[in-house]
Structure formats: C-alpha cells, structure tokens
Design a protein around this motif. Structure first.
Motif, mmCIF file in Angstrom:
data_model
loop_
_atom_site.group_PDB
_atom_site.id
_atom_site.type_symbol
_atom_site.label_atom_id
_atom_site.label_comp_id
_atom_site.label_asym_id
_atom_site.label_seq_id
_atom_site.Cartn_x
_atom_site.Cartn_y
_atom_site.Cartn_z
ATOM 1 N N ARG A 261 37.514 38.078 40.441
ATOM 2 C CA ARG A 261 37.495 39.392 41.092
ATOM 3 C C ARG A 261 37.746 39.206 42.589
ATOM 4 N N PRO A 262 38.826 39.787 43.124
ATOM 5 C CA PRO A 262 39.125 39.662 44.559
ATOM 6 C C PRO A 262 38.314 40.656 45.378
ATOM 7 N N LEU A 263 38.274 40.446 46.680
ATOM 8 C CA LEU A 263 37.588 41.380 47.570
ATOM 9 C C LEU A 263 38.417 42.644 47.785
ATOM 10 N N ILE A 434 45.042 29.616 32.640
ATOM 11 C CA ILE A 434 45.563 30.941 32.961
ATOM 12 C C ILE A 434 44.513 31.688 33.779
ATOM 13 N N THR A 435 44.917 32.139 34.971
ATOM 14 C CA THR A 435 43.985 32.832 35.862
ATOM 15 C C THR A 435 44.466 34.261 36.092
ATOM 16 N N LEU A 436 43.607 35.216 35.808
ATOM 17 C CA LEU A 436 43.887 36.618 36.075
ATOM 18 C C LEU A 436 43.024 37.070 37.250
ATOM 19 N N ILE A 437 43.662 37.580 38.275
ATOM 20 C CA ILE A 437 42.969 38.087 39.451
ATOM 21 C C ILE A 437 43.132 39.602 39.468
ATOM 22 N N SER A 438 42.012 40.303 39.379
ATOM 23 C CA SER A 438 42.072 41.762 39.285
ATOM 24 C C SER A 438 40.693 42.329 39.619
ATOM 25 N N PRO A 439 40.627 43.521 40.218
ATOM 26 C CA PRO A 439 39.311 44.087 40.555
ATOM 27 C C PRO A 439 38.504 44.528 39.342
ATOM 28 N N ASP A 440 39.142 44.660 38.169
ATOM 29 C CA ASP A 440 38.436 45.196 36.996
ATOM 30 C C ASP A 440 38.069 44.143 35.961
ATOM 31 N N VAL A 441 38.183 42.846 36.314
ATOM 32 C CA VAL A 441 37.914 41.807 35.327
ATOM 33 C C VAL A 441 36.422 41.685 35.050
ATOM 34 N N ASN A 444 30.882 36.705 34.956
ATOM 35 C CA ASN A 444 29.468 36.398 34.728
ATOM 36 C C ASN A 444 29.004 35.187 35.548
ATOM 37 N N LEU A 445 29.884 34.702 36.426
ATOM 38 C CA LEU A 445 29.554 33.540 37.234
ATOM 39 C C LEU A 445 29.901 33.819 38.693
ATOM 40 N N LYS A 446 29.330 33.020 39.590
ATOM 41 C CA LYS A 446 29.635 33.144 41.011
ATOM 42 C C LYS A 446 29.827 31.741 41.584
ATOM 43 N N ALA A 447 31.014 31.504 42.135
ATOM 44 C CA ALA A 447 31.294 30.192 42.718
ATOM 45 C C ALA A 447 30.481 30.015 43.990
ATOM 46 N N GLU A 453 33.210 35.906 42.470
ATOM 47 C CA GLU A 453 32.814 36.279 41.111
ATOM 48 C C GLU A 453 33.938 35.924 40.147
ATOM 49 N N TYR A 454 33.560 35.246 39.037
ATOM 50 C CA TYR A 454 34.588 34.814 38.085
ATOM 51 C C TYR A 454 33.959 34.614 36.711
ATOM 52 N N SER A 455 34.824 34.401 35.735
ATOM 53 C CA SER A 455 34.388 34.000 34.389
ATOM 54 C C SER A 455 35.413 33.016 33.857
ATOM 55 N N VAL A 456 34.988 32.196 32.910
ATOM 56 C CA VAL A 456 35.902 31.221 32.320
ATOM 57 C C VAL A 456 35.593 31.091 30.831
ATOM 58 N N THR A 457 36.633 31.168 30.021
ATOM 59 C CA THR A 457 36.488 31.029 28.571
ATOM 60 C C THR A 457 37.586 30.129 28.041
ATOM 61 N N LYS A 458 37.304 29.490 26.927
ATOM 62 C CA LYS A 458 38.283 28.642 26.275
ATOM 63 C C LYS A 458 39.223 29.537 25.456
#
Length: 907
Positions: A261-263, A434-441, A444-447, A453-458
């Motif tokens: 999720r971008p700012l 594959i990385t998707l950057i979007s405000p609506d993603v 469940n994680l925070k770097a 804010e991000y999430s990662v799944t296999k």
C-alpha cells in the motif's frame, strides 16, 4: 617509476575516435590499481577512489556503518584535522566533492581547477590513509545521518525497497538496513561507534581492494609521479574479498505475490525474475537485449496492446537490483484504474509474450540492430565532464577488463543463444515475484523502519496454471526490422567557418537561426521550435491543457516513432513560460523528416477518449502528490512560481484538469494556437540548404497567420511584494526555510556581483549551518538567476528545528558572514575572481551543451552570443572596494530579501 608499477600500464584502452583523451593503467607496489587520464583541453581535474566495500559489509549489529563511514571520511584527517578542510580547499579552487555508498562499493570523488590538482590529491590521499574519525564529529555527524533518513522516510521507492528486503533471504546482506539512523549507529557491547568505524576502515579499506582514477590536463608522466608519491603507501592488508554465498532468495521466496500500500495514490505492477549475477555477460549484454524486446513500444508490442485496452500507461523492462551473485530482471508496469481490475489478464499477456520471445525472438538480426545503435552511441558519445568520468570509470574497473573500461558499457560481441535460452527459462510464474502496488490492496504486515504496509502469499498451483495460459485475444507481436536504423558515420562537409548562429529567415510570424557546427564534427544535431502562444500562459487552465495536449501527442506518436527513438532520433514536446516547444535531437540523418512528421501531425491528431482520460488522471495524480514529501523542493517551486511569469502551482494545474471533459478539451485547443510566433534554431552538421527546408516546413505548417507579440514578460520584482514572508503549506513533518535576494538589473556587473558573493559565502555558510550546527541534511546557498536577472538564495530543511529557529540561525549566520566580508583580504579577493574567471571561461564540452547555451541566448534575444566575454570584462574591471560598497548596500536593504517557509498542513 619503472619499479613502482606493473606492465599493466601498456594496456591499450578501447575508446571512441572522437575521444581526445589518453589513458594509462598502473598497479602500484601496494597493489593499488590506478587509471590515469590525460585530458588535454580540460580546465578542470578530478579524481575518484572506488572501494570494494559497501553496505553488504556492514556488521549486523551496526547496520548503516559503511554509509556512516562515507560521511565521516570528509570530516578531517591527521594532516588536515579541520572537518571542513577538504571542502574549503576545493571550494576555493572551483571544485566540489561527493561520495556514495552502494551495496558492494563505495565511491569518493572530487573535481577542482586543474592547477590545484596536486594539492587536492595530497588532501584526498591524507583522508584515505589517515582519516581522523574524531569522536566529536562522530556524535555530530550521526545526526546528519538521522536527518537524511528522516528526509526520505516517506519516499515511496525506499518504502518499497524495505518490503523487498524483509521478503528476501535474511542470510543475504541485501536484507540489512543500508542507510542507518540513530537506532543503528550507537555504542553497544561491540564497542563505541568511533571504534566500529576504525575497525570497519581497517577491515575493508585496503589498497588491493581499491581503484583510483585521476584525470586532468597534466601529462601522464606527471600524473604518475604525483600518484606514486601520494598513494603508494596506502596500507595493503592483503585480505581477499569474500564472495557472497547465500542466494538472494530461497526457494520459498520465489513464486510469491506481494501487495504493497503506497502513501499516495498509485497503481503499479512489478514482475521480478531472480537471475544469477550477469557481470560475466557484459561483452554480450544478453539481459539488455531481452529487456529491449520486452520493453519495445512500437506497433503491435506488448505495451501497445495493453495500452490500447486502457490497462497501462507505461511498461519498462530490465531494471532491478544487481550484485556479484544476483540480478533482478524487472518488468515494471504503471497501471490505469481499469488495469488494476485486470491484473490476472495482464500477467497472462506478459508471460505469453515472454514465451513468444523464447520461441521466436532470439534472432541474430534483432541483436545486430541493437549492436549498430550501441556502436553509434559509442562512436559519437558526448565527452563526460571529468568529475563524472572518474567516478564512472573507477566503478567500471571492477566490472570490465582493462581494455574495456570505457567500451564495456557499449560492447556487444554477439548473441549467446544458449545463455539467452537459460535466462528466459527462468522467466516463469513459478520463478517470479509479483508485486502489486495499490491503495486498495489487502495487507496484514508492516515492514520495519519505513512502516510500509504489505502482505505476501505463495502463488497457488491454480494461479501458476492460470498465469501460463495465453489469453484468447493475445496478438502481441515481436519488433519488426527498424526502418530508421542509419549507418552514416560521418558529418556533412563544412560550408563555411561560421562560429556563430546566423538568422536565415525573419518575419512577423517566425525567425530561424542556423549554425553548422565547426567544433563538434559529429553527424548529430538539435532542432528547437518554440511556439510563442499567449493563450498557453494566460491562465492555469490553458497551461494545464497545453501540458495534457503535449502528453497526448507524445503518446499518440509513440507507435510509429518508437523505432526512431531506438535508432537514435529523439523528440520531446512540452509547454514553457512562452508557449510550447518541439525539440528533436540525436543523429542528424532523419531529423528533418521526423520534425516534418511531428509538425504535420501535431494539429491534426484525433485523440482516443480513453487515452485522454488515462493521461489526464496520471497528470492530476502526479501534480497532486508533487513535493508532498519534499518541503524544500516545495519552497523552490513556490519561489519560481512567484517570480516567473507563465508558471503555475502544480495543485492549481491539477484542479483545472479534474473536471475537464473531453469536449471542453477539444474546444480549448481551437483557441490555444492563435496568435503564434515561432522561434527556431537548427544546430549540428546540417548545411544551409537543409535549414531552408526547415524554414519552408515551418511556414507550410503554421497553425495561424495571426502573429503574436515577440516581447518576453519581465521577471516579477521582490520589491513589489506586499509581504516579504511567504508561508507555504506542507504536510511533511520537516520544516524548511529559504531566503532569496534579487539583483537590481541584469547587467553583467550585477551578475558578477552575485556570483562573487556566492563564491565567497557558500562554503562557510554550509559549514556553519550543516556541519557545525547540524540543523539539517539539506542546507546551502545557490546563485539563482532568472532570465539572467541575478539573485542568491540560502536554504535549510530540518527534522528537529522550528521555522522560527531556522530563520534565526540563517540570519545569524549571514550576519556573521557579511561582517567578515568587510575584512576580505585582497589575496582572497583575487583568488575568488580567478576561480570565477575559470568557471565563466569554461568551454562547451559537447554539442548538446553548446546547443542549449546558444538556444538560451536566442530565446533571451542575446544574439551577439558574447555573454561570456562581457562577463569576463565586468569581472576584470571589478575592484574589491567597489564590490564591497555594492554588496553592503544590497545586503542592508531589508526590502530586498524574500523569505519562504513551510507551515503546518496537518502535521
């Protein structure tokens, strides 16, 4: 000397025929590798030391240490203990220094006037051999690291980079925090920060892991003598560089889907394909060749097809991090809002296109086309300024053979079919990230550190299967043969010895200037067409429409002119304070047909409604988010807007487009192009008959016969401002303040007056505000002319101090500096004049620089083209007493100062 170096000095460096420099490799007795560059016509000299140590070498307990050491290196040495000693010396001799810390390398470099090279090298060598690492400055400079970190804490690229780090192999050094801050740079059970710096220096700064490049007009023999005297005693610890064994990603870290999720509002899709290191492939450039095909934007391309569906705005390939044992091959896609909803199909298209390249695209004729364009770029490359050259070559030396230290960037020996097949076999869904950057993603994680804010799944088996299915309407084509490829290797014969532009055509509607260059004899050139359009600069509404029109034109012409770009024919269209400029550049063969094509189609093109909507949305988003995280840049932008006619605030431009309909846009265009006045300049190897053809083209394609006034609007005067303090709303937590003073007129003496002021005060001001008081990472002063009306500005951005304190500190610092000017020694005065004289005398280093200078003079009506001589004459006549009288009067006028400062906007 014969006993101090190895036979490597006999190696012949491959260079362009137009390169007049001489090169010599040496290896000193301490195993320090050296490249000497004799630059016969250069008034400047430079040096760079690259060290095979970077943030990958940081100890895990003190991340950012390599970067911190880079900062501390210029903070004094045993022989020159003052923290500003090197900077002061360079500043007094027309030079500057800089450095950067990368993953596996650190680079220190400087330039100066040529006559100061030996003394500068003595100080440079002292820093490298005996850095002081004073504990007083260790404590102060770590505040600067913190300021640098805070300055870019909301930078979208850094936030994404941190997600990349935490989802990579934690046993690989890439995963470590590279910048450092107060939390990582501290004393602990491993020692004090000062002790850690000393240990890192001893462990990694060894002569056998260094490459020195020195360039100047001195002879190779003279340069070799200086280097032997100053650098042969750098310690060689004889430690081998340990290779990185851990892979960048584990098997579990491939075949991933990441959401970030971008700012600010942005939609982007990045496909990353992990590859092994590619240093050994520089002679063939296989990844570069594959990237060219993937990123091709001509008719029928992957980009073209996806854009026509309204899903993407841009697509690039090949970028990504690289190192000694890894390479990320990225396909980077800017999505539209519609594209955001069609991610799965876009991925199918990309993987289908990669499959098509694998089966049909790896052909020798395609590679040969790329080789031809690369060879032409090498043959007719523009000379790099010595300060940039040394930095570039010192790093190249670690990646290329000695003969290829220059040519390595261009060398393409042939297509390695087997290697290309191996790389493409790794470009599959199962091997990708594959990385998707979007405000609506969904996240469940925070770097850590940047709080991204991000999430990662296999990726599941069903997803992997789905992505490998070719879409039913897949029809993307590979690039066809490029009709614009040109192999003319020589410039056209000279018609005359004219050294200055000539006005070949002048009327109420247009004027055309021409110069066949007799200095840079290359088959290249520049054509500028400036359309003076009063409607464009009459309001933010029309300026925003002009920018949108320019972007739409470039987008619409991309299909049929992308091959021209690939072949070295470039064009740009953009609005200015006067109207709209069309600029073509590159190889001269084909530029007239290109300009003809642009002019004939520009006013006739019909735009697709969907592209209007997508490009409008992109512009609005960019303008709305501009400078959000850059308080100081926001002040610079506001200053320009306040002073220069025809400029508008970016948020204001965004508001003008928000509700603009397609119909309103087309109606506005009908009014935008009249009246008009065209100013043109043709500069390169073209003869006068070709300039006559350009004049005919212009006359035949004028949008109207109603002439516009030729006069330029004048710069706004600070004295006319009702308030001398301008507050600029800013949501960033940092504060910034900028002070600007404007000259009374644009005479040469007035310009020289402010140039000398900058020459005398910029280094002590920087040292006081940035180094001594540690008020912020971004601080300094700058000579700031607008349409040759001179001025000077002082600025600071801070994450700790209020705007009131910054204002007080700047004023106190300036007051002290201006008092000191009264006692300027005659020797310092003559030295400053000498340094400024060398700066003014600087010759055009390339056709591009010369074209820009002459075009700027034409636009300002300075068609005697002798500003340099006028400035030198004014400088020569200026006496210290007269200058002190002039500058004292200017500095005492409170009405002459304009202050801009950020103010809270939801901080």
């Amino acid at each position: 000397m014969a006993n101090s170096s190895t036979p490597d000095e006999l190696v012949r460096v491959v260079r362009s025929p137009s390169d007049k420099r001489d090169y010599q490799h040496l290896v000193l007795k301490n195993q320090l590798k050296v490249l000497l560059v004799h630059c016969p016509d250069s008034s400047k000299a430079a040096a760079s030391m690259a060290v095979n140590a970077g943030h990958f070498d940081d100890p895990s307990h003190t991340q950012g240490l390599a970067h911190f050491l880079e900062h501390m290196f210029f903070m004094g040495s045993q022989s020159y203990p003052e923290p500003s000693a090197f900077n002061d010396f360079l500043s007094a001799h027309g030079g500057q220094h800089n450095a950067w810390t990368g993953t596996e390398f650190t680079n220190f470099y400087f330039d100066c006037n040529a006559n100061a090279l030996e003394a500068a090298l003595e100080r440079f060598a002292s820093i490298l051999k005996e850095p002081l690492f004073s504990n007083e400055w260790v404590q102060k400079e770590k505040q600067s690291i913190e300021s640098e970190f805070r300055l870019k804490q909301k930078d979208e690229l850094r936030r994404l980079y941190q997600v990349h780090k935490v989802t990579a192999n934690q046993n690989h050094p890439f995963s470590q925090f590279s910048v450092g801050n107060l939390n990582t740079l501290k004393d602990d059970e491993h020692g004090t920060l000062q002790q850690k710096l000393v240990q890192f220096y001893r462990d990694h700064y060894s002569a056998n892991q260094m490459q020195l490049v020195v360039a100047g007009p001195q002879s190779l023999t003279k340069l070799a003598d200086i280097i032997q005297k100053l650098f042969a005693d750098i310690q060689n610890h004889k430690k081998p560089k340990l290779s990185i064994k851990a892979p960048l990603y584990t098997a579990e870290q491939k075949g991933l889907f990441l959401q970030v999720r971008p700012l600010k509002k942005a939609y982007r899709l990045i496909l990353t394909f992990p590859l092994p290191g590619i240093d050994q492939d520089y002679r063939n450039k296989t990844t570069s060749f594959i990237a060219h095909i993937v990123g091709y934007e001509g008719p029928g391309s992957l980009f073209n097809c996806l854009r026509d569906k309204g899903w993407i705005n841009s697509l690039s390939a090949g970028g990504g991090i690289s190192g000694s044992n890894f390479k990320d091959f990225n396909v980077n896609i800017q999505l539209t809002e519609s594209g955001r909803k069609n991610i799965t199909t876009i991925l199918q298209w990309v993987f289908a296109y990669l499959g098509k390249i694998n089966t049909d695209g790896i052909e020798d004729w395609r590679y040969q086309e790329r080789k031809v364009t690369s060879e032409l770029s090498f043959l007719y490359q523009e000379p790099t300024p010595v300060g940039e050259l040394v930095s570039q070559l010192s790093i190249n030396a670690f990646h290329y053979s000695k003969v290829d230290i220059i040519y390595g960037d261009y060398r393409m020996d042939g297509l390695d079919h087997d290697y290309a097949a191996k790389l493409l076999a790794l470009m599959t869904p199962a091997h990708s990230r594959i990385t998707l950057i979007s405000p609506d993603v969904e996240t469940n994680l925070k770097a850590p550190i940047y709080d991204t804010e991000y999430s990662v799944t296999k990726l599941t088996e069903s997803q992997l299967d789905l992505f490998t299915r070719s879409p039913c309407d897949f029809n993307a084509m590979l690039p066809k043969r490029n009709r614009f490829i040109n192999e003319r290797l020589h410039p056209q014969p000279l018609e005359s010895e004219n050294a200055l532009p000539t006005c070949l055509s002048s009327s109420d509607l247009m004027e055309l200037w021409h110069l066949q260059d007799n200095e840079f004899r290359v088959p290249k050139g520049h054509i500028y067409l400036a359309l003076k359009l009063p409607a464009v600069t009459s309001s933010a509404y029309y300026f925003a429409i002009a920018r949108l029109w320019s972007e739409l034109i470039i987008d619409a012409l991309n299909d049929d002119l992308y091959d021209a770009e690939v072949a070295g024919l470039h064009f740009n269209i953009y609005p200015t304070q006067q109207g709209i400029v069309i600029h073509t550049t590159g190889l001269s063969e084909g530029q007239l047909p290109l300009m003809s094509h642009l002019m004939k189609r520009a006013l006739l093109l019909k735009f697709a409604h969907r592209r209007f909507r997508d490009i409008k949305h992109t512009l609005v988003a960019n303008w709305q988010s501009a400078h959000q995280n850059q308080p100081l840049n926001k002040l610079f932008a506001e200053l320009n807007q306040q002073l220069q006619p025809g400029l508008f605030r970016l948020p204001e431009l965004a508001n003008q487009l928000l509700s603009l309909s397609f119909r309103e846009f087309t109606q506005a265009l009908e009014k935008m192009f009249e009246p008009v006045y065209v100013q043109a300049f043709m500069h390169g190897d073209w003869q006068s008959q070709q300039a006559d053809r350009l004049a005919t083209l212009i006359r035949e394609n004028l949008p109207t016969q109603q002439p516009a006034a030729k006069d330029r609007e004048t710069v706004k005067r600070v004295g006319d401002f009702l308030s001398k303090t301008l507050e600029v709303p800013c949501s960033h937590s940092d504060n910034a303040v900028l002070f600007y003073q404007q000259g009374n007129n644009d005479s040469e003496q007035e310009q020289v007056c402010y140039m000398l002021l900058q020459q005398l005060v910029h280094q002590p001001f920087f040292h006081d505000i940035r180094t001594k008081k540690q008020l912020g990472y971004a601080a300094g002063s700058q000579y700031f002319p607008i349409q040759r009306l001179p001025g000077i500005l002082f600025f600071i951005q801070s994450n700790t101090a209020s705007t009131d304190r910054l204002t007080t500190e700047i004023l106190n610092s300036l007051e002290q500096l201006f008092v000191q000017l009264d006692s300027t020694p005659l020797k310092a005065w003559h030295h400053s004049k000498s340094v400024l004289e060398q700066q003014i005398r600087t010759r055009d280093r390339s056709l591009r620089v010369k074209s820009q200078r002459l075009w700027g003079a034409i636009q300002l009506g300075d068609t005697s083209f002798n500003r340099q001589l006028r400035l030198l004459d004014a400088l020569d006549k200026y006496q210290l007493a007269d200058w002190l009288s002039d500058i004292k009067q200017k500095l005492s006028q409170n009405s002459g100062w304009l202050r801009l400062q950020t103010t809270s906007q939801g901080k």
